[in-house]
Design a protein around this motif. Structure first.
Motif, mmCIF file in Angstrom:
data_model
loop_
_atom_site.group_PDB
_atom_site.id
_atom_site.type_symbol
_atom_site.label_atom_id
_atom_site.label_comp_id
_atom_site.label_asym_id
_atom_site.label_seq_id
_atom_site.Cartn_x
_atom_site.Cartn_y
_atom_site.Cartn_z
ATOM 1 N N GLU A 38 0.419 -1.567 0.088
ATOM 2 C CA GLU A 38 0.254 0.271 -0.213
ATOM 3 C C GLU A 38 0.927 1.525 -0.449
ATOM 4 O O GLU A 38 1.320 1.235 0.791
ATOM 5 C CB GLU A 38 -1.015 0.341 1.255
ATOM 6 C CG GLU A 38 -1.912 1.051 0.978
ATOM 7 C CD GLU A 38 -3.259 0.945 0.546
ATOM 8 O OE1 GLU A 38 -3.093 2.308 -0.880
ATOM 9 O OE2 GLU A 38 -3.818 -0.365 0.247
ATOM 10 N N GLU A 39 0.987 2.097 -1.034
ATOM 11 C CA GLU A 39 1.371 3.074 -0.978
ATOM 12 C C GLU A 39 0.865 4.463 -0.413
ATOM 13 O O GLU A 39 -0.594 4.646 -0.735
ATOM 14 C CB GLU A 39 1.733 3.603 -2.776
ATOM 15 C CG GLU A 39 2.926 4.278 -3.067
ATOM 16 C CD GLU A 39 3.383 5.073 -4.067
ATOM 17 O OE1 GLU A 39 3.540 5.835 -4.447
ATOM 18 O OE2 GLU A 39 2.319 4.161 -5.342
ATOM 19 N N VAL A 40 2.129 4.975 0.041
ATOM 20 C CA VAL A 40 1.474 5.920 1.473
ATOM 21 C C VAL A 40 2.496 7.453 0.170
ATOM 22 O O VAL A 40 3.210 7.259 -0.099
ATOM 23 C CB VAL A 40 2.388 6.259 2.853
ATOM 24 C CG1 VAL A 40 1.695 7.366 3.716
ATOM 25 C CG2 VAL A 40 1.588 5.194 2.451
ATOM 26 N N VAL A 41 1.259 8.657 0.103
ATOM 27 C CA VAL A 41 2.134 9.741 0.271
ATOM 28 C C VAL A 41 1.672 10.763 0.993
ATOM 29 O O VAL A 41 0.806 10.626 2.108
ATOM 30 C CB VAL A 41 1.240 10.212 -1.092
ATOM 31 C CG1 VAL A 41 1.896 9.372 -2.756
ATOM 32 C CG2 VAL A 41 -0.272 10.210 -0.792
ATOM 33 N N MET A 42 2.943 12.211 1.025
ATOM 34 C CA MET A 42 2.912 12.866 2.255
ATOM 35 C C MET A 42 1.925 13.787 1.416
ATOM 36 O O MET A 42 1.852 14.207 -0.162
ATOM 37 C CB MET A 42 4.208 13.869 1.822
ATOM 38 C CG MET A 42 5.537 12.789 2.019
ATOM 39 S SD MET A 42 5.306 12.765 4.163
ATOM 40 C CE MET A 42 5.002 14.845 4.276
ATOM 41 N N ILE A 43 0.951 14.771 2.104
ATOM 42 C CA ILE A 43 -0.084 15.182 1.767
ATOM 43 C C ILE A 43 -0.041 16.773 2.735
ATOM 44 O O ILE A 43 -0.934 17.312 2.866
ATOM 45 C CB ILE A 43 -1.374 14.488 2.158
ATOM 46 C CG1 ILE A 43 -1.737 14.432 3.528
ATOM 47 C CG2 ILE A 43 -2.108 13.288 1.335
ATOM 48 C CD1 ILE A 43 -3.399 13.845 4.175
ATOM 49 N N LYS A 50 -2.318 6.652 -0.797
ATOM 50 C CA LYS A 50 -2.497 6.679 -1.953
ATOM 51 C C LYS A 50 -3.736 6.316 -2.456
ATOM 52 O O LYS A 50 -5.090 7.372 -3.166
ATOM 53 C CB LYS A 50 -1.088 6.298 -3.312
ATOM 54 C CG LYS A 50 -1.862 6.563 -4.387
ATOM 55 C CD LYS A 50 -0.677 6.359 -5.619
ATOM 56 C CE LYS A 50 -0.863 6.935 -6.784
ATOM 57 N NZ LYS A 50 0.980 6.512 -7.891
ATOM 58 N N SER A 51 -4.500 4.941 -1.981
ATOM 59 C CA SER A 51 -5.511 4.790 -3.042
ATOM 60 C C SER A 51 -7.109 5.647 -1.623
ATOM 61 O O SER A 51 -8.563 5.227 -2.007
ATOM 62 C CB SER A 51 -6.215 3.366 -2.557
ATOM 63 O OG SER A 51 -6.000 2.792 -0.910
ATOM 64 N N ASN A 52 -6.970 6.596 -0.879
ATOM 65 C CA ASN A 52 -7.467 7.045 -0.229
ATOM 66 C C ASN A 52 -7.646 8.546 -0.545
ATOM 67 O O ASN A 52 -8.005 9.238 0.137
ATOM 68 C CB ASN A 52 -7.517 6.638 1.344
ATOM 69 C CG ASN A 52 -8.279 5.430 1.411
ATOM 70 O OD1 ASN A 52 -9.346 5.008 0.870
ATOM 71 N ND2 ASN A 52 -8.519 5.064 3.064
ATOM 72 N N VAL A 53 -6.494 8.678 -1.162
ATOM 73 C CA VAL A 53 -6.134 10.204 -1.466
ATOM 74 C C VAL A 53 -7.239 10.898 -2.538
ATOM 75 O O VAL A 53 -7.960 10.256 -3.570
ATOM 76 C CB VAL A 53 -5.404 10.622 -2.725
ATOM 77 C CG1 VAL A 53 -4.836 11.667 -2.894
ATOM 78 C CG2 VAL A 53 -3.776 10.141 -1.661
ATOM 79 N N THR A 54 -7.990 12.359 -2.363
ATOM 80 C CA THR A 54 -8.886 11.896 -3.034
ATOM 81 C C THR A 54 -8.356 14.050 -3.413
ATOM 82 O O THR A 54 -8.950 14.715 -4.609
ATOM 83 C CB THR A 54 -9.996 13.384 -2.062
ATOM 84 O OG1 THR A 54 -9.715 14.197 -0.767
ATOM 85 C CG2 THR A 54 -10.245 11.596 -1.688
ATOM 86 N N GLY A 55 -7.681 13.905 -3.365
ATOM 87 C CA GLY A 55 -6.660 15.665 -4.713
ATOM 88 C C GLY A 55 -6.148 14.994 -5.075
ATOM 89 O O GLY A 55 -6.108 14.122 -6.026
#
Length: 969
Positions: A38-43, A50-55
């Protein structure tokens, strides 16, 4: 290489999709281990799956950029993120790139540079950052994702995290390369014989006599491009040490970068050294502290990288080829009096004078002679950037973090101007001078956040509350100049000479400190990873506005729906996952000069009174404007993300970005006696766009392939200017005046000028072009001159007939990356480009009748039917064929560039372990190998801050071949 860009794109597309099809048809569908993680991104102030990012967020990891040999870290973004335009300001070593996120946001208040945030520290640039230290980059492109940064985020936000240590054994790494670059292209300029023929023809056409008795005897003459271009070495070395235990981790690195310029490397070069130390320490189970610290020293020398008024590039283009490089016998020169001045520059090796052009002078000069006057000039800078933080966990679900950030910068320049004589109009025969300037600036901030995170049932909730305080522009500077030194060379020039006080001058200044206070909040919620919501509010207060407008509120929200997580979504091998997302946010901009809402008295208006002595006078700096308020940018984003056929990732974003109340200085009458034009909220502008990103990844036993492509479309339109204005002039060129405008209904910085309708082939055509009154529309025209469009139908040709001729900002940007690996070999191919823009080619000096031409002038009109696009030769130019803006100067700026090809080989592990290494990789890289374009200048990739597509003698990027190594212990 000139080919049609459509064919080039088609070839790349065929190769790309053929590779994907073949790979799919010859292997079983598998999902790699990397894809399952599961990839994680800085917000911003946190992370998110990343799968839950809405922007709208684009991400780059260290593995994506570690093999890209750039001089500045922002250049690694070029062609790798949809909607992010990265255009080199020049090929000069150390030159910045112009980075624009979803187009031009403003045309008055500050630059359009995005907000850079490195390890939570807001900085004005990242020149000081070592690329090898970067762990990841996230580009927050839409209002919803960037809103957490409020007033600073309207032009996009780029988050950078640097590498940290990890628990385990000590890791040592070396990454470095060495290479040589050369110019990829030369202009086709007239040789001496051609030059003599053209100049004779121009003189005769104007009623004069031939200038050169026998042009054919002049031969090839001097190729000034061969004089200025040279091979240039480039090297980079980076060492890092990292490691840690259960309690503490650390990462330390040291870097060295050295690049010579391909144009006169002795006065065009750049060096940088870096050091970094990051650490974290777990004091208690509930308390972690840490810090990041970076130091950078840089030193550079440079030439005029895109300017028509002097410098080696412009001189090489405009100088006549009949002038020799060196003169071995002054008496045999056609004009020996040109060499009579005592301060004439001579070659240090031979003692012979450098050639002086009798025909082309002003700022134009023999580049080798000019170089002798510039030696010893340099710029330098020292940057200290760091922060300290404490992270406290309490009550199971709460987390409190406090951070103090700071950046301390010192920079300056030094140079010696000798007594010299380069031409009758370019000389210094009064006094020499030694100059030194030093500046410093300190900026700091503190931020505090408290986060609540909890999962209950199918609900996931994260709530962030934060506060920040920021101090800017705590700065000062001074300079000193000594004149009439007893030496006339830069090696011996020194401030230690005892010279009269009258020959010394000093200046000093202090900056105007400003501050900002912010409060922000964010809620992130999802239910069973299906229904997603993010809401943000930031309230910023700035000292740059009057009390009534101190505060600005910047809200945003975004929604998402993971459709493929629904029970009704059938498992299939076509659309494996599907997410819809959309958001809206409002951002701000306060990047204006300090305290422009007020009217201050400032010194400088000195006067004499009574005894004729000078008295220091004070006058208002500008007009007061207490109604000055925030510039606001709202952005709507709608998008969809797909995983297709198990191996493809596709994202499509559609957005509209609207900037209102644009801040810009307005012009006021000079008789008001004010020093500065006042600021006002004067305009609106829209940016509409589409972004597409497509990725593919697949692996077999010994073979793997990955491919990434991105495409961006941008439509920009100015919708309002102050006081119902239709347009404002923008960029200008020499005596031609404005060549681009800010005009309502057209894109930012569009080109405007005369529309040519061919060339008058005979006198009858000139006489037939009449207005309603029977008068000639172009009374000064002769056969061979341009026929101009009378756009407004008033029966005459003037600037009111200027029409829209093209866009300076690219409409389309794209990039392609292909990666292959087979056993121990790896290959990367990267291409990028742009389309839908024009370039103004302003390489020739209009005020120099004898300046050289490109060989395209040989296709000029010389009689009826000979040309319908290039006018007749004339020096006086009564019809203003070449001295006024028209479509003659515009060329297609589209290009596709094979930016990078890199082939690497990793030693087998049993071989590398024989000398204690975990990994040893060697690679060869070619950079800027081929550019497919119709543009005939040095380089179609032309920017310069917020002015695009104007080629004034652009310093081209080098074609470079590198050899490098990566060794890990």
């Amino acid at each position: 290489m000139n080919v049609k860009i459509s064919k080039s794109l088609g070839l790349v597309a065929v190769l790309y999709f053929t590779a994907n099809f073949n790979a799919q048809s010859t292997a079983t569908d598998t999902i790699s281990r990397e894809q399952k993680i599961e990839e994680v991104v800085m917000i911003g102030y946190g992370t998110q799956k990343k799968s839950n990012v809405t922007g709208a967020i684009s991400s780059l990891k260290a593995s994506d950029i570690e093999d890209i040999p750039t001089g500045r870290p922002e250049q690694v973004l070029q062609g790798r993120a949809a909607g992010v335009s990265v255009i080199s300001n020049s090929g000069q070593p150390g030159s910045a790139a112009t980075v624009r996120v979803r187009g031009i946001t403003s045309f008055g208040a500050g630059s359009n540079d995005p907000l850079w945030v490195v390890d939570g520290i807001v900085v004005d640039n990242i020149e000081w950052l070592n690329q090898a230290d970067i762990e990841g980059m996230e580009i927050l492109k839409d209002g919803a994702s960037a809103a957490i940064y409020g007033v600073s985020a309207a032009k996009g936000v780029i988050l950078i995290t640097t590498k940290k240590g990890a628990k385990g054994k000590l890791n040592l790494n070396y990454n470095g390369f060495f290479g040589v670059g050369t110019a990829a292209r030369k202009l086709d300029l007239l040789n001496a014989s051609q030059y003599g023929t053209i100049m004779n023809e121009a003189s005769v056409n104007d009623g004069g006599s031939a200038i050169f008795a026998n042009p054919g005897s002049l031969g090839m003459g001097t190729d000034w491009q061969d004089v200025i271009f040279n091979s240039a070495q480039r090297q980079s070395h980076e060492f890092s040490i990292s490691g840690g235990s259960d309690k503490s981790t650390f990462f330390t690195s040291f870097g060295y970068y050295d690049q010579e310029g391909i144009v006169m490397r002795d006065i065009s070069n750049y060096k940088r050294i870096n050091a970094r130390f990051n650490s974290t320490h777990k004091i208690f189970e509930f308390l972690t502290v840490g810090q990041t610290f970076a130091y950078t020293h840089k030193k550079s020398a440079g030439i005029n990288a895109n300017g028509e008024f002097g410098g080696p590039l412009s001189s090489a283009i405009n100088l006549d080829p009949t002038t020799p490089i060196l003169v071995n016998s002054i008496s045999q020169q056609p004009f020996p009096s040109d060499y009579s001045n005592q301060y004439i520059i001579k070659d240090p090796k031979t003692g012979m004078p450098f050639g002086i052009s009798h025909y082309v002078n002003q700022e134009m000069s023999n580049p080798l002679a000019f170089q002798q006057t510039q030696l010893g000039r340099y710029n330098w800078g020292d940057d200290f950037v760091g922060n300290v933080f404490a992270d406290l966990k309490f009550l199971d679900h709460f987390n409190f973090k406090t951070t103090v950030n700071g950046k301390l910068s010192y920079w300056g320049q030094q140079g010696f101007t000798p007594l010299f004589y380069l031409s009758p109009s370019y000389k210094n025969d009064t006094f020499n001078s030694l100059f030194r300037q030093t500046d410093k600036k300190f900026e700091w901030s503190t931020e505090n956040t408290i986060t609540y995170q909890n999962k209950f049932g199918g609900h996931n909730l994260s709530v962030l509350l934060g506060q920040g305080y920021y101090e800017y522009n705590i700065s000062s500077g001074q300079n000193v100049t000594y004149t009439n030194l007893p030496v006339n060379n830069w090696e011996d020039a020194s401030f230690n000479f005892e010279i009269p006080q009258a020959n010394r001058s000093t200046n000093a200044w202090d900056g105007k400190e400003t501050h900002k206070t912010s409060y922000f909040a964010r809620i992130i919620y999802d239910y069973e990873n299906k229904y997603l919501f993010t809401g943000t509010m930031r309230r910023d207060g700035s000292s740059k506005f009057a009390k009534a407008h101190h505060w600005g509120n910047f809200p945003a929200f975004s929604l998402g729906w993971n459709v493929s997580n629904e029970n009704f979504w059938p498992e299939n091998n076509v659309v494996n996952s599907f997410k819809l997302r959309g958001g809206y946010g409002v951002l701000g901009n306060d990047a204006i000069d300090d305290f422009q809402f007020a009217n201050f008295l400032v010194p400088g208006s000195n006067y004499s009174f009574g005894d004729n002595s000078i008295h220091i006078g004070y006058a208002p700096s500008t007009l007061e404007n207490p109604d000055l308020k925030w510039e606001r940018t709202s952005q709507l984003n709608i998008a969809a993300d797909f995983k297709l056929f198990k191996n493809f990732d596709l994202s499509v974003d559609v957005y509209r970005k609207k900037t209102s109340d644009i801040l810009r200085r307005i012009n006021i009458p000079g008789y008001l006696g004010l020093i500065n034009n006042p600021w006002r909220n004067i305009g609106d502008m829209n940016n509409d766009g589409v972004e597409v990103s497509l990725g593919y990844k697949k692996s077999w036993d010994d073979f793997g392939i990955s491919a990434n492509a991105n495409f961006g479309y941008l439509k920009n339109e100015i919708t309002r200017l102050e006081d119902n204005k239709i347009y404002e002039n923008f960029a200008s060129f020499q005596s031609m005046g404005a060549v681009s405008r800010l005009q309502v209904g057209n894109p930012y910085g569009s080109f405007f000028g005369y529309q040519n309708m061919g060339i008058f082939q005979n006198q009858a055509e000139v006489d037939a072009y009449k207005n309603a009154n029977g008068a000639l529309i172009q009374p000064n025209a002769k056969p061979g001159d341009f026929k101009r469009l009378d756009a407004n139908g008033d029966g005459k040709i003037d600037e009111s007939d200027y029409v829209y001729l093209g866009n300076s900002v690219p409409k389309y940007t794209f990039g392609f990356t292909l990666n292959f690996n087979y056993k121990n070999f790896d290959l990367m191919v990267f291409a990028q480009g742009q389309a839908g823009n024009k370039i103004f080619q302003g390489l020739r000096r209009l005020d120099m009748q004898y300046a050289n031409y490109q060989t395209s002038i040989l296709d000029r009109w010389v009689g009826e039917g000979t040309s319908d696009s290039t006018p007749r030769m004339t020096m006086n130019d009564p019809n203003q064929n070449l001295t006024r803006m028209s479509d003659y100067y515009l060329q297609d700026g589209s290009y596709l560039r094979l930016k990078l090809v890199s082939l690497g080989y990793t030693l087998p592990k049993d071989v590398s372990r024989t000398f204690g290494a975990n990994k040893v990789r060697f690679y060869v890289t070619g950079e800027n190998l081929v550019t497919f374009t119709k543009y005939t200048g040095y380089d179609p990739e032309i920017a310069g801050g917020d002015t695009f597509g104007i080629d004034r003698a652009y310093y081209p990027q080098a074609r470079t071949f590198l050899f490098g190594a990566n060794i890990q212990f």
